[in-house]
Scaffold this motif. Sequence first.
Motif, PDB file in Angstrom:
ATOM      1  N   ASN A 176       4.642 -47.432  37.410  1.00 50.03           N
ATOM      2  CA  ASN A 176       4.243 -48.828  37.243  1.00 50.03           C
ATOM      3  C   ASN A 176       2.743 -48.932  36.798  1.00 50.03           C
ATOM      4  N   ALA A 177       2.247 -48.151  36.010  1.00 49.10           N
ATOM      5  CA  ALA A 177       0.861 -48.115  35.857  1.00 49.10           C
ATOM      6  C   ALA A 177       0.629 -47.778  34.263  1.00 49.10           C
ATOM      7  N   ALA A 178      -0.309 -48.102  33.552  1.00 46.59           N
ATOM      8  CA  ALA A 178      -0.560 -48.025  32.066  1.00 46.59           C
ATOM      9  C   ALA A 178      -1.260 -46.617  31.838  1.00 46.59           C
ATOM     10  N   LYS A 195       4.165 -50.432  32.014  1.00 39.85           N
ATOM     11  CA  LYS A 195       3.261 -51.035  31.328  1.00 39.85           C
ATOM     12  C   LYS A 195       3.133 -50.156  29.720  1.00 39.85           C
ATOM     13  N   GLY A 196       1.745 -50.187  29.403  1.00 39.30           N
ATOM     14  CA  GLY A 196       1.781 -49.809  28.111  1.00 39.30           C
ATOM     15  C   GLY A 196       1.240 -48.252  27.889  1.00 39.30           C
ATOM     16  N   ILE A 197       1.553 -47.750  27.081  1.00 44.82           N
ATOM     17  CA  ILE A 197       1.134 -46.518  26.697  1.00 44.82           C
ATOM     18  C   ILE A 197       0.165 -46.261  25.668  1.00 44.82           C
ATOM     19  N   ASP A 198      -1.030 -45.723  25.842  1.00 46.13           N
ATOM     20  CA  ASP A 198      -1.857 -45.493  24.457  1.00 46.13           C
ATOM     21  C   ASP A 198      -1.576 -44.596  23.417  1.00 46.13           C
ATOM     22  N   ASP A 199      -1.961 -45.151  22.241  1.00 43.95           N
ATOM     23  CA  ASP A 199      -1.547 -44.159  20.941  1.00 43.95           C
ATOM     24  C   ASP A 199      -1.997 -42.678  21.175  1.00 43.95           C
ATOM     25  N   ILE A 200      -3.080 -42.408  21.920  1.00 45.05           N
ATOM     26  CA  ILE A 200      -3.677 -40.947  21.925  1.00 45.05           C
ATOM     27  C   ILE A 200      -2.664 -40.446  23.086  1.00 45.05           C
ATOM     28  N   ARG A 215       8.072 -47.125  26.818  1.00 43.06           N
ATOM     29  CA  ARG A 215       6.828 -47.955  27.544  1.00 43.06           C
ATOM     30  C   ARG A 215       7.805 -49.521  27.716  1.00 43.06           C
ATOM     31  N   ARG A 216       6.941 -50.218  28.545  1.00 41.87           N
ATOM     32  CA  ARG A 216       7.274 -51.674  28.600  1.00 41.87           C
ATOM     33  C   ARG A 216       8.518 -51.884  28.962  1.00 41.87           C
ATOM     34  N   VAL A 217       8.934 -51.082  30.195  1.00 47.41           N
ATOM     35  CA  VAL A 217      10.379 -51.285  30.848  1.00 47.41           C
ATOM     36  C   VAL A 217      10.309 -52.449  31.726  1.00 47.41           C
TER      37      VAL A 217
END
Length: 550
Positions: free
Chosen positions: A241-243, A293-298, A312-314
């Motif tokens: 539950n964290a980006a 939450k989100g997952i960065d492209d890198i 992501r974003r579930v």
Amino acid sequence: MVANLGGQPIFILKEGSTRTRGRDAQSGNIAAAKAVAGAVRTTLGPKGMDKMLVDTIGDVVITNDGVTILKEMDIEHPAAKMMVEVAKTQDDEVGDGTTTAVVVAGELLKRAEDLLEQDVHPTVIAHGYRLAADKAQALLKEMAIEIKADDIEMLKKIADTAMTGKGAEAAKDKLNELVVKAITMIADEDGTVDTDFVKVEKKVGGTIEDSEIIEGVVIDKERVHPAMPKKVEAAKILLLNAAVEYKKTEVDAEISITSPDQLQMFLDEEEKMIKGLVNKIIESGANVLVCQKGIDDIAQHYLAKAGILAVRRVKKSDLTKLARATGASVISSIDAIDTGELGKAGMVEEKKVGGEDMIFVTDCENPKSCTLIVRGGTEHVVDELDRALEDALRVVSVAVEDGKFVAGGGAPEVELSLRLREYAASQEGRSQLAIEAFATALEIIPRTLAENAGLDPIDMLVELRSEHEAGNKTTGLNVFDAKPEDMLAAGVIEPLRVKTQAIASAAEAAVMILRIDDVIASSGSGGPSPEEMAAMGGGMGGMGGMPPMM
């Protein structure tokens, strides 16, 4: 509303307000409540018809579900709104029997109207109705038959009864099986059942027969990176539950960069931070990451390199279901990842359903959570299927929790009607008239079942009564063969709570509406102001009537 003081009128309510008193107020409210009951009455029973509701923007809902019809209708009249509350309460408590509750409430008011015309005081009627409702509850409990949580055949019959007459009828044998399997799978040892752990996923395409149960959780998402594996066996699942992104400062901060190499250092540092986060995930031993939450492209790139399947974003509700199915804990900080908090599943894979990618988490050890995938030819079919399934799931869960059921097909209502008439004779005073009225009102259910099937309601009622007087307590109306039949043998059964709740909430609503003898409606703000009315030539003061009913 005007008070007269020495010939000087004093205005108490603001201009344009209206007041309806006494019998006018009562008959207005009763008429509104009866109109609501009339709107859903034709949907009752196996031969009930559907309603098509079109809203202001042209969206269409086709349904047979009482509470859905009343929620979709824009009801304005205050007494009619109370009837909608009856349906909502029934839906929240039991999930089925909403039409029954509203139809009984409407009929109780109709019978009360006849008594009011005979000058029986509303409070006497209310007292009689309360006595009758209490007695009906006691009688229903006596009638109830026990059911065990492992009696799969009986539970299927309960699901069957809830779905009969809805759009799902075509494939109800298949759906009953899915419903009962789902409920028995998620039931706790202490007998409680939380239907939130059954996820219903709607997908247009295929036929009703293609609907299936997944012993685990299905997430309507796809992998975040195409290089990630499509299938992971012996999955260790991390619920986060964290980006997985670099942290942004909470305060407004500025970084002044004076040369290009400083900028490069800054970007490298950012990348290093993200790599550090991903490494912590890799070190935990997880090979599936489900992130709220989100997952960065890198980060996606590094996760893909490590062979981790990430989503992501579930939705939070999906994470809760996953936690229950896989035994994982939802972790709120990447620094706090503990290998012991990972969940396990035999298989996590991405599959196409109806042209869309979805993630299937299956083969869990003891999945106390499952997913029903509902398929159908068009959106309206799928939506109505979903409503029918929701009703059936709730009804079966109530039956498992309470362990009690009664016969359906109008049998309990006819039996109650007979017993309440006997009870009325033992009461003194005018309240016995109200108890008799209550007994007659309950017969509206078998009457409506007969009417909706195109049968003669009077003939059917007479036959049903004589059967019950002969002691056949579970005889109800077989609308297909147009004759009374033992509903227990026919497998038409309902949970006890459907009946007790319907009668209790119908009686309460009827009593509440009956006790109102004065309706004071303040003027709607939508009308012209007094100044505008004066400019228009006055004489329009009587326009602030009751709001329209529907």
